[in-house]
Each structure stands twice: as C-alpha cells, then as structure tokens.
Design an enzyme around this catalytic site. Structure first.
Site, short mmCIF file in Angstrom:
data_model
loop_
_atom_site.label_atom_id
_atom_site.label_comp_id
_atom_site.label_asym_id
_atom_site.label_seq_id
_atom_site.Cartn_x
_atom_site.Cartn_y
_atom_site.Cartn_z
CG HIS A 119 86.82 97.33 86.98
ND1 HIS A 119 85.92 96.30 86.58
CD2 HIS A 119 86.23 98.59 86.87
CE1 HIS A 119 84.98 97.24 86.11
NE2 HIS A 119 85.26 98.42 86.18
CD GLN A 198 91.04 103.12 84.82
OE1 GLN A 198 91.65 104.21 84.27
NE2 GLN A 198 89.90 103.08 84.61
CE LYS A 221 88.07 101.38 81.52
NZ LYS A 221 87.01 102.12 81.91
CB CYS A 383 82.99 98.66 88.50
SG CYS A 383 81.64 99.16 87.40
N1 PLP Z 1 89.74 97.20 85.02
C1 PLP Z 1 89.94 98.44 85.54
C2 PLP Z 1 90.83 98.94 86.36
C3 PLP Z 1 88.85 99.37 85.08
O1 PLP Z 1 89.01 100.65 85.59
C4 PLP Z 1 87.92 99.09 84.29
C5 PLP Z 1 86.95 100.13 83.59
O2 PLP Z 1 86.62 101.02 84.43
C6 PLP Z 1 87.77 97.80 83.56
C7 PLP Z 1 88.95 96.97 84.16
C8 PLP Z 1 86.93 97.20 82.76
O3 PLP Z 1 87.07 97.99 81.60
P1 PLP Z 1 85.88 97.66 80.34
O4 PLP Z 1 84.74 98.02 81.05
O5 PLP Z 1 86.17 98.55 79.44
O6 PLP Z 1 85.99 96.22 80.01
#
Ligand code: PLP
Length: 426
Positions: A119, A198, A221, A383
């Site tokens: 991500h 995740q 999440k 993302c």
């Molecule tokens: N890492 C992964 C694998 C994600 O799916 C996400 C969000 O979709 C994030 C990090 C970032 O999460 P946040 O936007 O809550 O910081």
C-alpha cells in the site's frame, strides 16, 4: 461459532440503510457495531476529561480507561508488554513514525526492502529517505499473486537495514509468510516491519510468534473508530529510538535549550491523544475476541472460497481476477477487471476472428452499476499504484468482506456483475 446471518443486527448502519444493502468495502473501512458506538458515547457522556494530567477523580477515570485500552490491544496481538503499544492515528502514521525515526539512523547507500504489493503507506514514507541516498528496493510477485520469496532473498544485501512488508495485500488478498520473512530479515541483520492493516482485523495475529520488530495497523478497519491506530514496537527498540513529534506528554523535562523524554510509549504520543478512539478500539477488540479470531478468519475464507467458485460457475466474459486461488493464503479481498481496460483498449474485447466476446467495462462503471443494485465496492488503484501497474492494468474493482457479510452477499454480487456485463455487451 457465531451466527453470521445475525451479525448485521449488531450494526445500526444496516438498520438505517435497509437489510438489502450490501457493503463490500471493508478493506477500506469497516462498519461499527453498536457495542463500539456505545463505548465511545459512554466515555463522552460520563468520563470525559484529559488523561495523565489531572489529580481529580474524573481524569483518573479517563486515564485508567485509556491505559486499560492499551493493555487490551496489547493482549489482542500477543504483545507481552502494553508499553510496546503506541497509539497513533492509523497504520499510515505508524509507518511514517518509523520512516522518520529509523531513517535518522541510516546512512547514504543503506537499503530498504519492500514488496511490489505494498500500500502507498508502506512505500511513500520510505521514498522520503531517497533524498539522503537511501535506496528503496522492491521484491516482486509470482504470476499467482504470491510473493516471490527467491526474489526477496536475492534482494537482501549487507546494506539492507529494513525489510518492511504487508502481512495481507489489500488488492490481491495474499497472506505473506511473515514468520519466514522475519527470519530471513533477522538472519540478514535487518529490522523487520509488518504492515498489519489487513491482517489484524481478519485473523489471529501474534507479534511475538511472528517475530516482527514493529507492526502498524488501523482501528477503523477492525470495527473501531477512525482516528486511532497502533504501532507495536519491541520495547528495547522503542526505547533506543528518537521521538517522532515533540510537545506535551512526550517529555520528562523541558529546559530552554533541550528536553528529556518520557518513558515509552508516552515518548511517542505527543499532545492529547485520541482517548475516546482508544476506548472505542478496545471495545472493538472485545467484540472481535468474543467471536474468536479463528472463526473470523474462517468466515472470511469461506466467503472467498464461494467467490472463487461463483467466478468459475458464472464465467462472466472477460472477467479476470487477481490473487492466489488457495484460500489458505488468501484474505477476504477480491479484485477483478472485466475486459481489457488499458488506455489503448477498445470498448469491446474481440476474439481472433473479430467477434465481440464481452465488454470492457471500466472499474468505475462496474462500481457505479453495482451501487445501483445496493452493493458498495471500491474501484481504482486501491492506494497500490506500483502493484496495479505490475498487474498490467490501470484500475480494478474490489469487493472485500467482513464478519457481517454472508453467502447471499456473494451471490448478489455475482448476479449483479452478470447483469452489468450483459448490459455493457449489448
Ligand atoms: N496498509 C494496507 C495494506 C492498507 O490496506 C491500508 C488501507 O487501506 C493501509 C496500510 C493504510 O491504512 P490507513 O489509511 O488507515 O492508515
């Protein structure tokens, strides 16, 4: 075993949206049960005050609730000491904290090894260090969407200071073998970081057994509120590290020219924290624990298994999905595209003799069409642009499941997808 059909009743939003509403975007954020909403309002209604400051009863109550939340979260992920739990805003902030603090200790020519399935929050913070001559190296994936472990191993060098990988991909659903990767990283003398955004919501996670040095994840999440996340860090490492942000709470003493730091984890929690958020996250942890994380994981796998079966049964022309077919190494995420949507593709996918075999439907159109049937999915690059490009596409549609989804939701998804494909191929 929880009754999955009845769980929706615990979530007020489904009463409000109507029972026919199908929410398939939990990888972006989950819905919140009344239990969590009540814990947050209870704090504001009866206990609201600032923590670690007041010498009065209300503040002591708030402090106790905040500290108990930390202990609860610590136990949930198998950390042996609540001092290893730093409350941050989200996984992104946790990873930025690491890039800033660990980056200070790195030198020109040092390397950070990540994977192509990360991500952006586990890419961009490390890119910030490139200005100082620190190199970002990517391990590739195999055609089945699993991490290429040989490539990962071959890219570890004596200069690899950090190995940072996602536990579960938010696009492919791939569950990475983090224990094995951790061992490889430590054998190489590298610090091992896991992005648990995740995984922690969907499966039992034990940081001690996993052997990671740090792990970041987000409360929102996993049934908790937005604005609260966690950075787990091994105590001795947190103690050694420089603080991230400066201000109140994180200091021991402040003089005109210098300051000394509070103990961990407060050293990393500058300013007034998200007290209600931490309490809400702790309630979410209680709720998930009451279901059993093994059951939560099994439910996710059952839904993905059914999804892959339905995909084969329905055989929608041009539908391509991504990620491992083996549900033992697959989180509850289903990304797909219909037809070739590369910038140069035409609107119809043609067979060799030029006869249309199905429509090319942009993922945004798929998502809009499903929305019209009361199904919420996400479309775009999720993302994870480097991964999207690696998959040779520009966007996908993603359905992601959680505890309130049922087999009927999966069937409804495929009924609607089939209709969408038919309408577009006319
Ligand atoms: N890492 C992964 C694998 C994600 O799916 C996400 C969000 O979709 C994030 C990090 C970032 O999460 P946040 O936007 O809550 O910081």
């Amino acid at each position: 075993m929880p009754s999955w059909e009845r769980i929706k009743e615990d979530f007020p939003i489904f009463h409000n949206l109507g029972s026919g509403y199908t929410y398939l975007d939990s990888a972006a954020t989950s819905q919140k049960p009344l239990f969590v909403i009540n814990a947050i309002s209870d704090f504001y209604l009866y206990h609201n005050s600032n923590v670690h400051r007041g010498i009065y009863r209300l503040s002591e109550e708030a402090t106790e609730m905040y500290d108990r939340s930390r202990e609860n979260v610590s136990r949930f992920i198998g950390s042996r000491d609540p001092g290893q739990i730093v409350f941050v805003r989200n996984a992104t902030e946790g990873l930025n904290l690491l890039s800033y603090t660990l980056g200070r200790e790195m030198a020109q020519g040092d390397e950070i090894l990540i994977t192509i399935m990360e991500h952006h929050s586990n890419i961009v913070p490390w890119q910030f260090l490139q200005d100082r001559g620190i190199k970002l190296v990517y391990a590739d994936i195999r055609p089945d969407g699993t991490l290429d472990m040989d490539d990962l191993q071959s890219k570890m060098s004596p200069r690899t200071r950090i190995v940072s990988v996602t536990h579960v991909s938010n696009v492919l659903g791939t569950v990475n073998p983090v224990r094995e990767i951790g061992k490889m990283a430590h054998d190489n003398g590298s610090t091992f970081i896991v992005d648990g955004a995740q995984s922690v919501p969907h499966m039992p996670v034990d940081v001690e057994a996993m052997g990671c040095d740090f792990m970041a994840f987000s409360g929102h999440k996993m049934l908790g509120p937005t604005g609260i996340g966690v950075l787990y860090g091994r105590k001795e490492l947190l103690e050694r590290m420089h603080p991230f942000m400066g201000g109140g709470e994180m200091i021991s003493e402040v003089y005109r020219d210098y300051s000394t730091w509070a103990e961990v984890p407060e050293k990393f929690e500058a300013g007034t924290p998200d007290i209600a958020g931490a309490i809400g996250l702790s309630a979410a942890v209680d709720y998930l624990r009451s279901m059993g994380m093994d059951n939560v994981m099994k439910h996710g796998r059952d839904l993905i298994r059914l999804t892959l079966e339905m995909e084969e049964e329905e055989n929608i022309p041009g539908l391509v999905s991504y990620g491992p077919r083996d549900t033992e190494i697959r989180g509850p995420v289903y990304s797909f595209s219909i037809g070739d949507i590369s910038p140069f593709s035409v609107n119809q996918t043609l067979s060799e003799d030029g006869i249309g075999v199905g429509a090319s439907i942009h993922p945004h159109d798929v998502a809009s069409s499903l929305d019209a049937s009361g199904i919420a999915v996400r479309s775009g690059h999720h993302c994870a642009m480097p991964l999207t490009h690696r998959l040779n596409t520009v966007a996908t549609t993603r359905a992601s499941y959680y505890i309130y989804n049922t087999e009927e939701d999966v069937r409804k998804l495929f009924r609607s997808l089939k209709r969408t494909a038919e309408v577009y191929s006319r």
